[in-house]
Enzyme design. Structure first.
Site, PDB file in Angstrom:
ATOM      1  N   GLU A  50      -1.580  16.226  13.805  1.00 58.33           N
ATOM      2  CA  GLU A  50      -0.867  15.172  13.023  1.00 58.33           C
ATOM      3  C   GLU A  50       0.266  15.506  12.214  1.00 58.33           C
ATOM      4  OE1 GLU A  50      -2.585  12.610  13.243  1.00 58.33           O
ATOM      5  OE2 GLU A  50      -4.855  12.653  13.156  1.00 58.33           O
ATOM      6  N   TYR A  69      -9.803   5.627 -12.994  1.00 60.91           N
ATOM      7  CA  TYR A  69      -9.403   6.916 -12.811  1.00 60.91           C
ATOM      8  C   TYR A  69      -8.384   6.732 -11.332  1.00 60.91           C
ATOM      9  CZ  TYR A  69     -12.969   7.450 -16.070  1.00 60.91           C
ATOM     10  OH  TYR A  69     -13.623   7.178 -16.998  1.00 60.91           O
TER      11      TYR A  69
END
Length: 226
Positions: free
Chosen positions: A70, A116
């Site tokens: 990746e 949050y």
């Protein structure tokens, strides 16, 4: 703390939190003009010096283990913002599940259900599918028109960037929780945080939020409690 120890600690935290099953996921951190990245096939819960690859800023291998496939995903994410110094990519179960669904809006795959995620991540766009390790993933990150610190990769998982690795890890954990809540409430008549509160929270914490309530969203017409 050294970059190596940060990666080791981050890997253990993510595994302990249930975000990195098996040998899935990868991490990287900038270390001066180099990038230290977890190697291919490594378990994030058992990292050591031999698990790490050292790359230059272009992604060329300088030493150590073979880097995760990746690399293009990480390089493209770093290139989006010079402030990004660390990246977490995980195949955590709720993020993967959410990435298999249609996004809540163009700007964010998940709706603003709790403050949050707005405080730690902000909006979370869904990037189109490309096979793991395909350089096209990097191109999709580059092409995304929406600012982000965290994104879902369709049918794949999540990528999160931050100014340091502990912050990136905390944001990845919060994103997983936000995906869990979104899935638990999917199909219900949900109450979202009101748009003015969404923007105020995101602005206060320096997180991106450029969208509003998607017109096509089943939640758009549901009044939010303030």
């Amino acid at each position: 703390m050294s970059a190596l120890q940060q990666l080791i600690d981050a890997g253990r935290t993510l595994v302990d939190a249930g975000l990195s099953p098996g040998s899935s996921g990868n991490l990287s951190v900038r270390d001066g003009d180099r990038i230290l990245m977890t190697g291919t096939g490594t378990s994030l819960g058992a990292l050591d010096a031999s698990s790490m690859a050292t790359l230059d800023a272009s992604g060329a291998h300088l030493g150590g283990a073979t880097a995760s496939k990746e690399v293009p995903l990480h390089l493209a994410t770093y290139a989006r913002d010079a402030a990004f110094q660390a990246i977490v990519h995980v195949h955590s179960p709720y993020a993967v599940a959410a990435s298999c669904l249609a996004p809540w809006s163009d700007e964010s795959a998940i709706p603003p259900l709790t403050p949050y995620v707005l405080m730690r991540v902000g909006q979370v766009p869904l990037l189109p599918f490309a096979a793991p390790g395909d350089p096209a993933l990097g191109a999709l990150v580059t092409a995304c028109p929406h600012p982000f610190r965290g994104a879902l990769l369709a049918n794949h998982g999540a990528v999160v960037a931050a100014e340091d690795l502990p912050t990136a890890v905390g944001a990845a954990i919060e994103l997983e929780e936000a995906c869990r809540i979104a899935l638990l409430t999917a199909g219900a008549e949900r109450t979202l945080i009101a748009p003015e509160h969404v923007r105020a929270i995101a602005d206060r914490w320096g997180m991106p939020w450029t969208g509003s309530y998607g017109a096509a969203s089943i939640d758009a017409a549901v009044p939010a409690r303030s």
